[in-house]
Design a protein around this motif. Structure first.
Motif, PDB file in Angstrom:
ATOM      1  N   GLY A 126       0.812  -1.205   0.000  1.00 56.43           N
ATOM      2  CA  GLY A 126       0.000   0.000   0.000  1.00 56.43           C
ATOM      3  C   GLY A 126       0.844   1.252   0.000  1.00 56.43           C
ATOM      4  O   GLY A 126       0.351   2.354   0.122  1.00 56.43           O
ATOM      5  N   THR A 127       2.147   1.073  -0.154  1.00 57.43           N
ATOM      6  CA  THR A 127       3.023   2.238  -0.246  1.00 57.43           C
ATOM      7  C   THR A 127       2.724   2.970  -1.553  1.00 57.43           C
ATOM      8  O   THR A 127       2.364   2.346  -2.540  1.00 57.43           O
ATOM      9  CB  THR A 127       4.493   1.770  -0.282  1.00 57.43           C
ATOM     10  OG1 THR A 127       4.708   0.937   0.842  1.00 57.43           O
ATOM     11  CG2 THR A 127       5.444   2.940  -0.223  1.00 57.43           C
ATOM     12  N   PRO A 128       2.859   4.282  -1.541  1.00 58.70           N
ATOM     13  CA  PRO A 128       2.627   5.023  -2.771  1.00 58.70           C
ATOM     14  C   PRO A 128       3.522   4.503  -3.885  1.00 58.70           C
ATOM     15  O   PRO A 128       4.621   4.035  -3.623  1.00 58.70           O
ATOM     16  CB  PRO A 128       3.033   6.449  -2.392  1.00 58.70           C
ATOM     17  CG  PRO A 128       3.857   6.315  -1.162  1.00 58.70           C
ATOM     18  CD  PRO A 128       3.303   5.136  -0.444  1.00 58.70           C
TER      19      PRO A 128
ATOM     20  N   VAL B  99       6.110   4.848  -6.312  1.00 56.09           N
ATOM     21  CA  VAL B  99       7.207   5.772  -6.562  1.00 56.09           C
ATOM     22  C   VAL B  99       8.304   4.999  -7.269  1.00 56.09           C
ATOM     23  O   VAL B  99       8.612   3.866  -6.881  1.00 56.09           O
ATOM     24  CB  VAL B  99       7.759   6.358  -5.239  1.00 56.09           C
ATOM     25  CG1 VAL B  99       8.938   7.281  -5.517  1.00 56.09           C
ATOM     26  CG2 VAL B  99       6.680   7.094  -4.476  1.00 56.09           C
TER      27      VAL B  99
ATOM     28  N   ARG C 157      11.010   2.174  -0.404  1.00 53.68           N
ATOM     29  CA  ARG C 157       9.966   1.314  -0.998  1.00 53.68           C
ATOM     30  C   ARG C 157       9.664   1.700  -2.428  1.00 53.68           C
ATOM     31  O   ARG C 157       8.513   1.959  -2.807  1.00 53.68           O
ATOM     32  CB  ARG C 157       8.686   1.389  -0.166  1.00 53.68           C
ATOM     33  CG  ARG C 157       8.946   0.940   1.265  1.00 53.68           C
ATOM     34  CD  ARG C 157       7.684   0.718   2.024  1.00 53.68           C
ATOM     35  NE  ARG C 157       7.957   0.746   3.445  1.00 53.68           N
ATOM     36  CZ  ARG C 157       7.033   0.889   4.381  1.00 53.68           C
ATOM     37  NH1 ARG C 157       5.767   1.007   4.035  1.00 53.68           N
ATOM     38  NH2 ARG C 157       7.356   0.906   5.642  1.00 53.68           N
TER      39      ARG C 157
END
Lengths: 367, 367
Positions: free
Chosen positions: A69-71, A73, A128
């Motif tokens: 669920g990390t943005p 990038v 991440r």
């Protein structure tokens, strides 16, 4: 008890295949459990999770980051002394990011660092990142690329090559062909003594541009004079120094091909510093079509490299591959692509001076 | 039942104060619950969480991001046409990031967009940024800064100002003082007709540099000739165009002060295009000490702006304030800081030409 080695038993990291074998399920089932898909029976799920725990298995970094669920990038990795070039690469990657809602982290690095793979792996984990766009020379170090891929890091490379090397996602630039064209342009203007200033040898583009120069001389029957070829880096200062050396030769060149526009800008300054009038006394060509090449006086003949488009395609390639995982319904459906820089003729190149115009030597009356 | 308005009751967003009032606890206690600190009794914690849910309260973005275990990443926001300047700002911010283990996301934007506050707030939320370094002109729009702060976004600004405006974390550059010095240098070389080419008016630095120019003329008793002042942007092209206009005047200037090095580079090209010899026929000064100013021929007189140091200090200020929250034991302990660019004299400025050297007019025999 079984044939699968534990992580602590040796150097080999457990793979998804090890997990599948231990849990006695298919690879697809392991993948479904890792991705938390609902279509797996509870008993199977428990068996897979137990195998993952026992093996101390870690799914690859990209999958983990996408799942967490990390943005979204991506990272851009570069080691290049030329601000105009870097900004163009950044802007191209940013264009692809904007299309797809990704963010961009930048990571200038030291391409000669022996710990670069570790540094980049830590960057990906700490921040991440979903993947990396690698520019030259990092993109052209097979050891580095292999080390990153082995760590489960997704990379797309921007490289200098005449064709797709077929070893993974990349955008390739045919520097050789473009350098051939520039050299041919100078030869057709009557130049026979054409100096060549190398860019950094760690960049494959340098060797490719030199190969194009050499091939053109050869095709036109001009003998390569090694005194006219000077090593250096892709910088203004090396252009200035290299040109001063060439212009101090007993038989100086009538044209100088700088491996990029920064080098050519240095040549232009060197020419002015010794009172030469460009292009009447000396023709100068660069490579890249940077803003500087249009702003210098006279403007520089160069090869127009669509740096922004190239970088944008590389980033779309990376993001497309991520989305194929994450959003299988919206693949960008892109493939590796080649680019050939195009010759742009401007005021810095002109006809070769007649011998007598350069020195009132006895031999000049042959003209 | 109570005086606290629900989010749905109006436009006002509930604050931490509303939560504290509703739960009948101190602000500090609400903060402890939000930050998941252990020192809160279970009954109190439940009451606070209930109040948060009832009010639909959202803690500010920075606190949320730091708490979520998301990697520490800051954003750099810019809208500047000058690659050399942007790379220097990026490198300065990256130096601070490297010291502290932060990552850097870059976000070029359109400073004139009416939806910029929304765009930046979405960026911060989507990419979970811990804060933003704002460069000019965004940093100099009080409405924008206020809108970001109101959304709980932590910002540090890099601005042009002679002193700390005292309205939040910032690094301020005394452009006025440096522009005064450049103008004074030209006056002391005997120049009386000094052209001035503006940078983009949306940058406060442009007005500050103009103010310095105006003040120096005034102090030396030189009447400002409005024909010598040309509007424009911080670009080579505007420098070229502006200089061509100045040089076409019936009484052209003997010196031109370009508001940055890109503009001055355009002036240099314009001077060459009309056959002027710099600095004998025309003196030229820029501002910033970009690599170009050292590479042009002749090299440019300029004001050395420590762009990397400035950007690094801004980033350290931002990161320091984050760490004071997150790691109270390791505050970087920095404060707002001012920088004054320093005059660097190079080959592009020299004594004003004698009147007869410029035109063989009858009045020239007075020299």
């Amino acid at each position: 008890m079984d044939t699968v080695s534990r992580k602590t038993d040796g150097m080999r990291r457990p793979t998804i295949k090890d997990v599948a074998e231990r849990a006695k399920v298919s690879l697809k089932t392991v993948s479904r459990v890792i991705n938390n898909e609902p279509s797996v029976m509870q008993a199977t799920r428990s068996r897979v999770l137990a195998a993952i725990a026992e093996l101390d298995y870690e799914p690859d970094a990209t999958a983990r980051n996408l799942r967490s669920g990390t943005p979204f990038v991506i990272g851009l990795v570069y080691d290049n002394p030329n601000p105009y070039h870097i900004i163009a690469v950044q802007n191209g990657v940013l264009a692809a990011c904007r299309e797809t809602g990704f963010g961009l982290q930048i990571h200038p690095c030291d391409s000669t660092s022996p710990l670069l793979a570790e540094e980049l792996a830590e960057l990906v984990q700490r921040s991440r990142l979903a993947g990396l766009v690698l520019t030259a020379p990092m993109s052209e170090r097979p050891d580095l690329v292999a080390a990153l891929v082995a760590r489960g890091i997704r990379v797309v490379r921007i490289i200098a090559a005449t064709e797709d090397p077929g070893d993974g996602p990349c955008v390739y630039i045919d520097d050789r062909d473009a350098a051939y064209e520039i050299t041919e342009h100078l030869i057709q203007l009557g130049h026979q003594r054409i100096g060549f200033l190398w860019g950094g040898p760690q960049h494959r583009s340098s060797a490719e541009r030199y190969a194009g120069y050499e091939a053109a001389l050869n095709d036109y029957g001009i003998t390569l004079d090694k005194h006219l070829v000077i090593p250096g880096d892709y910088t203004f200062d090396d252009g200035f120094r290299g040109a001063r050396r060439l212009l101090a030769l007993r038989e100086p060149p009538t044209a100088i091909f700088g491996s990029n526009d920064e080098i050519a800008a240095g040549v232009l300054a060197a020419a002015k510093s010794v009172g030469l009038n460009v292009p009447y006394d000396l023709s100068i060509a660069g490579f890249e079509d940077s803003p500087f090449s249009r702003q210098s006086w006279p403007a520089l003949t160069t090869a127009k490299q669509a740096t922004e488009d190239i970088a944008r395609h590389a980033a779309r390639l990376l993001i497309g591959s991520l989305r194929q995982d994450a959003y299988a319904e919206h693949p960008l459906g892109l493939s590796n692509q080649g680019f050939v820089p195009q010759l742009v003729v401007r005021g810095s190149t002109g006809p070769a001076p007649l011998p007598r115009a350069r020195a009132a030597s006895p031999s000049s009356d042959e003209a």
